[in-house]
Design a protein around this motif. Structure first.
Motif, PDB file in Angstrom:
ATOM      1  N   SER A  21     -23.403 -50.565  -2.017  1.00 42.68           N
ATOM      2  CA  SER A  21     -22.595 -50.282  -3.214  1.00 42.68           C
ATOM      3  C   SER A  21     -22.483 -51.539  -4.068  1.00 42.68           C
ATOM      4  O   SER A  21     -22.312 -52.625  -3.538  1.00 42.68           O
ATOM      5  N   ASN A  78     -24.610 -47.087  -6.994  1.00 45.19           N
ATOM      6  CA  ASN A  78     -25.879 -47.552  -6.436  1.00 45.19           C
ATOM      7  C   ASN A  78     -26.851 -46.389  -6.310  1.00 45.19           C
ATOM      8  O   ASN A  78     -26.433 -45.228  -6.314  1.00 45.19           O
ATOM      9  N   LYS A 124     -28.553 -41.097  -9.158  1.00 46.97           N
ATOM     10  CA  LYS A 124     -28.447 -41.762  -7.864  1.00 46.97           C
ATOM     11  C   LYS A 124     -29.527 -41.345  -6.872  1.00 46.97           C
ATOM     12  O   LYS A 124     -29.720 -42.011  -5.861  1.00 46.97           O
ATOM     13  N   ARG A 163     -29.081 -38.578  -5.215  1.00 51.68           N
ATOM     14  CA  ARG A 163     -28.139 -38.236  -4.142  1.00 51.68           C
ATOM     15  C   ARG A 163     -28.286 -36.778  -3.738  1.00 51.68           C
ATOM     16  O   ARG A 163     -28.399 -35.909  -4.601  1.00 51.68           O
ATOM     17  N   SER A 192     -20.094 -44.332  -5.703  1.00 53.79           N
ATOM     18  CA  SER A 192     -20.454 -45.729  -5.922  1.00 53.79           C
ATOM     19  C   SER A 192     -21.725 -45.763  -6.782  1.00 53.79           C
ATOM     20  O   SER A 192     -22.583 -44.890  -6.672  1.00 53.79           O
ATOM     21  N   GLU A 229     -15.633 -49.542  -0.011  1.00 53.59           N
ATOM     22  CA  GLU A 229     -15.076 -48.348  -0.634  1.00 53.59           C
ATOM     23  C   GLU A 229     -13.737 -47.939  -0.023  1.00 53.59           C
ATOM     24  O   GLU A 229     -13.345 -48.426   1.034  1.00 53.59           O
TER      25      GLU A 229
HETATM   26 MG    MG Z   1     -21.452 -44.504  -1.868  1.00 53.06          MG
END
Ligand code: MG
Ligand code: TXA
Length: 323
Positions: free
Chosen positions: A151, A145, A57, A59, A143, A180
């Motif tokens: 998302s 994405n 991700k 992230r 999520s 979400e």
């Molecule tokens: Mg998210």
């Protein structure tokens, strides 16, 4: 290579599920449908697997993940439940509600972003539930994405962001809720905090608790770490329009519009929804569609109203617009 497998979301084929569960058990990543958005799943109890989620991700690793469970007793083994949490779980699970509670030691720090709490939820989707129970482990899933993007609410959205980055996608069609889950912190049952508005309306929770949800103050450690980051953004600018105010300046030949009411100007693409639920359901897919159709900007209606899913829509729109 990412394998895409079609699945009937409400009546999943056990052979497809066991193929996906095998990937989870061997430490790989599987994107799967939930009732809210698609999740990017890994074995929540295996830090090596969970690390792959952050990499795929892009992230920040201090942004903790939600552990998805398929049975109520699983919650008891992962977090320190209290009676308020049990009442909410019994009332709203499976469903779009995530509970933050003190974590037990079995949850790796990687999964909870180094925090002493963890987030858990039981998704209301037969494919998700079958995948979790067949895997025999809670599934950590953000999520599906790339970090910061809208998302995905269908498998095409997942593929657009994750092709080549993950082992498998279960394609169960479009998700029902579209935004979400609602995230609340139940660590202190006397002061339950709304960390992220979402698929379950605030008033439904307040009705069951006989009390108002509190707002974490802006520099509180209790804030949902994820809410610090710009989010849900298409690659083109998003401008917000409140029906009672002036329509934002835009290039009409190339602008896209999404919302509940007719815009007062002509735009190139117009996506109108008949209800707040339909607007929520289509919001992220509409972002991606207008981007793909080559629109230069998106004008999104900022919905009024204090009830239902409108609070969740407003939250996503503000973040997408980067205001
Ligand atoms: Mg998210
Ligand atoms: O509907 C959903 O919730 C979807 C589906 C896949 O279940 N998942 C999802 O995950 O939206 P994600 O990672 O995109 O968002 C999880 C949110 C983040 O804002 C994160 O910071 C917050 O939950 N969160 C997770 N663990 C937390 C914790 N221990 N304390 C506070 N916030 C937490």
């Amino acid at each position: 290579m990412t394998t895409l497998l079609k699945i009937d979301t409400t009546n999943p084929d056990p052979r497809t599920i066991s193929q996906a569960a095998k990937v989870i058990r061997s430490g790989g990543l599987v994107a799967f449908p939930t009732e809210t958005v698609y999740g990017l799943g890994a074995d929540a109890l295996n830090p090596e697997s969970v690390r792959k989620i952050y990499t795929a991700k892009g992230r920040p690793s201090d942004n903790p993940l939600i552990l998805h469970i398929s049975a109520h007793q699983q919650a008891e083994s992962l977090v320190h439940m209290n009676d308020t949490a049990r009442l909410l779980a019994r009332t709203f699970w499976p469903g779009p509600l995530t509970l933050v509670l003190p974590a037990k030691d079995c949850i790796p720090l990687t999964t909870r972003g180094g925090l002493d709490t963890a987030a858990i939820r039981m998704p209301d989707n037969p494919t998700a539930l079958a995948l979790i129970s067949t895997s025999g482990t809670p599934i950590a899933a953000p999520s599906a994405n790339l970090s910061g993007r809208p998302s995905p609410t269908d498998a095409q959205g997942v593929l657009a962001d994750m092709d080549g980055r993950i082992a498998m996608i279960l394609d169960g069609g479009s998700t029902r809720v579209g935004i979400e889950s609602t995230v609340i912190d139940v660590t202190d049952p006397k002061r339950v905090l709304l960390l992220r508005p979402g698929g379950l309306a605030r008033e439904e929770i307040e009705h069951v608790l006989f009390m108002s949800l509190a707002q974490p103050d802006s520099n509180s450690k209790k804030r949902s770490p994820g809410t610090r980051y710009r989010h849900y953004s298409p690659s083109i600018p998003v401008k917000l329009w409140n029906v009672d105010s002036v329509f934002p300046d835009c290039v009409q030949d190339s602008a896209g519009f999404i919302g509940l009411h007719q815009p007062p100007v002509n735009v190139r693409v117009k996506l109108l929804f008949g209800s707040m639920e339909a607007y929520a359901g289509a919001l992220f897919a509409a972002f991606r569609q207008l981007e793909e159709e080559g629109c230069s900007e998106i004008i999104a209606e900022y919905p009024a109203g204090s009830s239902g899913i409108s609070e969740g829509i407003r939250d996503r729109l503000i973040r997408a617009a980067g205001d």
